[in-house]
Design a protein around this motif. Structure first.
Motif, PDB file in Angstrom:
ATOM      1  N   ASN A  58       0.833  -1.199   0.000  1.00  0.00           N
ATOM      2  CA  ASN A  58       0.000   0.000   0.000  1.00  0.00           C
ATOM      3  C   ASN A  58       0.866   1.246   0.000  1.00  0.00           C
ATOM      4  N   ASP A  59       0.240   2.371  -0.249  1.00  0.00           N
ATOM      5  CA  ASP A  59       0.915   3.662  -0.183  1.00  0.00           C
ATOM      6  C   ASP A  59       0.642   4.284   1.181  1.00  0.00           C
ATOM      7  N   PHE A  60       1.284   3.711   2.205  1.00  0.00           N
ATOM      8  CA  PHE A  60       1.017   4.186   3.558  1.00  0.00           C
ATOM      9  C   PHE A  60       1.527   5.588   3.800  1.00  0.00           C
ATOM     10  N   GLU A  61       2.520   6.011   3.055  1.00  0.00           N
ATOM     11  CA  GLU A  61       3.002   7.372   3.232  1.00  0.00           C
ATOM     12  C   GLU A  61       1.884   8.360   2.921  1.00  0.00           C
ATOM     13  N   LEU A  62       1.174   8.092   1.840  1.00  0.00           N
ATOM     14  CA  LEU A  62       0.043   8.945   1.473  1.00  0.00           C
ATOM     15  C   LEU A  62      -1.090   8.805   2.488  1.00  0.00           C
ATOM     16  N   ALA A  63      -1.342   7.588   2.940  1.00  0.00           N
ATOM     17  CA  ALA A  63      -2.409   7.368   3.923  1.00  0.00           C
ATOM     18  C   ALA A  63      -2.127   8.105   5.222  1.00  0.00           C
ATOM     19  N   ILE A  64      -0.875   8.097   5.658  1.00  0.00           N
ATOM     20  CA  ILE A  64      -0.512   8.826   6.883  1.00  0.00           C
ATOM     21  C   ILE A  64      -0.750  10.320   6.699  1.00  0.00           C
ATOM     22  N   ALA A  65      -0.325  10.855   5.569  1.00  0.00           N
ATOM     23  CA  ALA A  65      -0.505  12.288   5.306  1.00  0.00           C
ATOM     24  C   ALA A  65      -1.986  12.664   5.271  1.00  0.00           C
ATOM     25  N   VAL A  66      -2.797  11.851   4.620  1.00  0.00           N
ATOM     26  CA  VAL A  66      -4.233  12.137   4.541  1.00  0.00           C
ATOM     27  C   VAL A  66      -4.878  12.025   5.914  1.00  0.00           C
ATOM     28  N   ALA A  67      -4.529  10.993   6.681  1.00  0.00           N
ATOM     29  CA  ALA A  67      -5.114  10.816   8.012  1.00  0.00           C
ATOM     30  C   ALA A  67      -4.792  11.997   8.921  1.00  0.00           C
ATOM     31  N   ILE A  68      -3.569  12.484   8.852  1.00  0.00           N
ATOM     32  CA  ILE A  68      -3.186  13.634   9.676  1.00  0.00           C
ATOM     33  C   ILE A  68      -3.923  14.892   9.221  1.00  0.00           C
ATOM     34  N   ALA A  69      -3.984  15.094   7.896  1.00  0.00           N
ATOM     35  CA  ALA A  69      -4.637  16.299   7.383  1.00  0.00           C
ATOM     36  C   ALA A  69      -6.134  16.308   7.683  1.00  0.00           C
ATOM     37  N   VAL A  70      -6.768  15.156   7.582  1.00  0.00           N
ATOM     38  CA  VAL A  70      -8.217  15.101   7.757  1.00  0.00           C
ATOM     39  C   VAL A  70      -8.622  14.962   9.223  1.00  0.00           C
ATOM     40  N   PHE A  71      -7.960  14.068   9.960  1.00  0.00           N
ATOM     41  CA  PHE A  71      -8.395  13.739  11.316  1.00  0.00           C
ATOM     42  C   PHE A  71      -7.510  14.312  12.420  1.00  0.00           C
ATOM     43  N   GLY A  72      -6.321  14.759  12.086  1.00  0.00           N
ATOM     44  CA  GLY A  72      -5.406  15.301  13.082  1.00  0.00           C
ATOM     45  C   GLY A  72      -4.403  14.268  13.550  1.00  0.00           C
ATOM     46  N   ILE A  73      -3.283  14.771  14.059  1.00  0.00           N
ATOM     47  CA  ILE A  73      -2.175  13.897  14.420  1.00  0.00           C
ATOM     48  C   ILE A  73      -2.492  12.997  15.624  1.00  0.00           C
ATOM     49  N   GLY A  74      -3.415  13.390  16.470  1.00  0.00           N
ATOM     50  CA  GLY A  74      -3.759  12.596  17.645  1.00  0.00           C
ATOM     51  C   GLY A  74      -4.889  11.609  17.424  1.00  0.00           C
ATOM     52  N   SER A  75      -5.350  11.467  16.202  1.00  0.00           N
ATOM     53  CA  SER A  75      -6.521  10.632  15.930  1.00  0.00           C
ATOM     54  C   SER A  75      -6.186   9.143  15.867  1.00  0.00           C
ATOM     55  N   GLN A  76      -7.234   8.338  16.019  1.00  0.00           N
ATOM     56  CA  GLN A  76      -7.082   6.892  15.882  1.00  0.00           C
ATOM     57  C   GLN A  76      -6.719   6.521  14.441  1.00  0.00           C
ATOM     58  N   ALA A  77      -7.212   7.290  13.472  1.00  0.00           N
ATOM     59  CA  ALA A  77      -6.881   7.027  12.070  1.00  0.00           C
ATOM     60  C   ALA A  77      -5.383   7.198  11.834  1.00  0.00           C
ATOM     61  N   ALA A  78      -4.802   8.232  12.407  1.00  0.00           N
ATOM     62  CA  ALA A  78      -3.357   8.434  12.271  1.00  0.00           C
ATOM     63  C   ALA A  78      -2.597   7.298  12.939  1.00  0.00           C
ATOM     64  N   PHE A  79      -3.072   6.859  14.094  1.00  0.00           N
ATOM     65  CA  PHE A  79      -2.447   5.725  14.790  1.00  0.00           C
ATOM     66  C   PHE A  79      -2.494   4.473  13.920  1.00  0.00           C
ATOM     67  N   ALA A  80      -3.650   4.190  13.327  1.00  0.00           N
ATOM     68  CA  ALA A  80      -3.804   2.988  12.495  1.00  0.00           C
ATOM     69  C   ALA A  80      -2.908   3.039  11.261  1.00  0.00           C
ATOM     70  N   THR A  81      -2.757   4.211  10.674  1.00  0.00           N
ATOM     71  CA  THR A  81      -1.906   4.293   9.477  1.00  0.00           C
ATOM     72  C   THR A  81      -0.428   4.139   9.813  1.00  0.00           C
ATOM     73  N   VAL A  82      -0.038   4.465  11.025  1.00  0.00           N
ATOM     74  CA  VAL A  82       1.353   4.258  11.437  1.00  0.00           C
ATOM     75  C   VAL A  82       1.643   2.767  11.585  1.00  0.00           C
ATOM     76  N   ILE A  83       0.663   1.997  12.008  1.00  0.00           N
ATOM     77  CA  ILE A  83       0.842   0.555  12.178  1.00  0.00           C
ATOM     78  C   ILE A  83       1.050  -0.130  10.821  1.00  0.00           C
ATOM     79  N   GLY A  84       0.431   0.390   9.786  1.00  0.00           N
ATOM     80  CA  GLY A  84       0.498  -0.226   8.458  1.00  0.00           C
ATOM     81  C   GLY A  84       1.902  -0.572   7.985  1.00  0.00           C
ATOM     82  N   PRO A  85       2.814   0.390   7.898  1.00  0.00           N
ATOM     83  CA  PRO A  85       4.169   0.058   7.449  1.00  0.00           C
ATOM     84  C   PRO A  85       4.918  -0.875   8.397  1.00  0.00           C
ATOM     85  N   LEU A  86       4.583  -0.807   9.690  1.00  0.00           N
ATOM     86  CA  LEU A  86       5.244  -1.693  10.643  1.00  0.00           C
ATOM     87  C   LEU A  86       4.835  -3.147  10.419  1.00  0.00           C
ATOM     88  N   VAL A  87       3.660  -3.358   9.870  1.00  0.00           N
ATOM     89  CA  VAL A  87       3.176  -4.702   9.548  1.00  0.00           C
ATOM     90  C   VAL A  87       3.561  -5.080   8.123  1.00  0.00           C
TER      91      VAL A  87
END
Length: 110
Positions: A58-87
């Motif tokens: 996946n393009d997690f770099e883009l997903a992280i950027a979108v999650a932060i822009a839309v939901f904010g850096i403290g959101s659960q969406a941002a947390f979930a997108t950070v897990i993606g590349p680690l998996v």
């Protein structure tokens, strides 16, 4: 982003697992389905492997950027997108071994 969420990842291991399981299933499903569809279509090993890894990642770099822009850096969406590349990285490394096994099993006879 990883350094900002590092403490949360360590403090919430069950949340990490809860996010990691669907990611792992997704990566494996996309890889295997694409690999066998390509094989069924008569595509050679090199192209089958390439398209399978492309579909499985996946393009997690883009997903992280979108999650932060839309939901904010403290959101659960941002947390979930950070897990993606680690998996994604360890799963795809395991799938490299699977792809090499497929090459021996399905393409060495041709």
């Amino acid at each position: 982003m990883f350094s900002l969420k590092g403490e949360k990842i360590i403090n919430l291991p069950l949340d990490v697992v809860r996010v990691a399981i669907p990611y792992t299933i997704y990566f494996a499903f996309m890889f295997f389905s694409t690999f066998f569809i390509a094989k069924w279509m008569g595509v050679g090993y090199e192209k089958s492997a390439t398209v399978s890894f492309t579909a499985g990642s996946n393009d997690f770099e883009l997903a992280i950027a979108v999650a932060i822009a839309v939901f904010g850096i403290g959101s659960q969406a941002a947390f979930a997108t950070v897990i993606g590349p680690l998996v994604e990285v360890p799963v795809l490394i395991l799938l490299v071994n699977v792809a090499l096994g497929f090459k021996r099993r399905y393409w060495n006879n041709q």
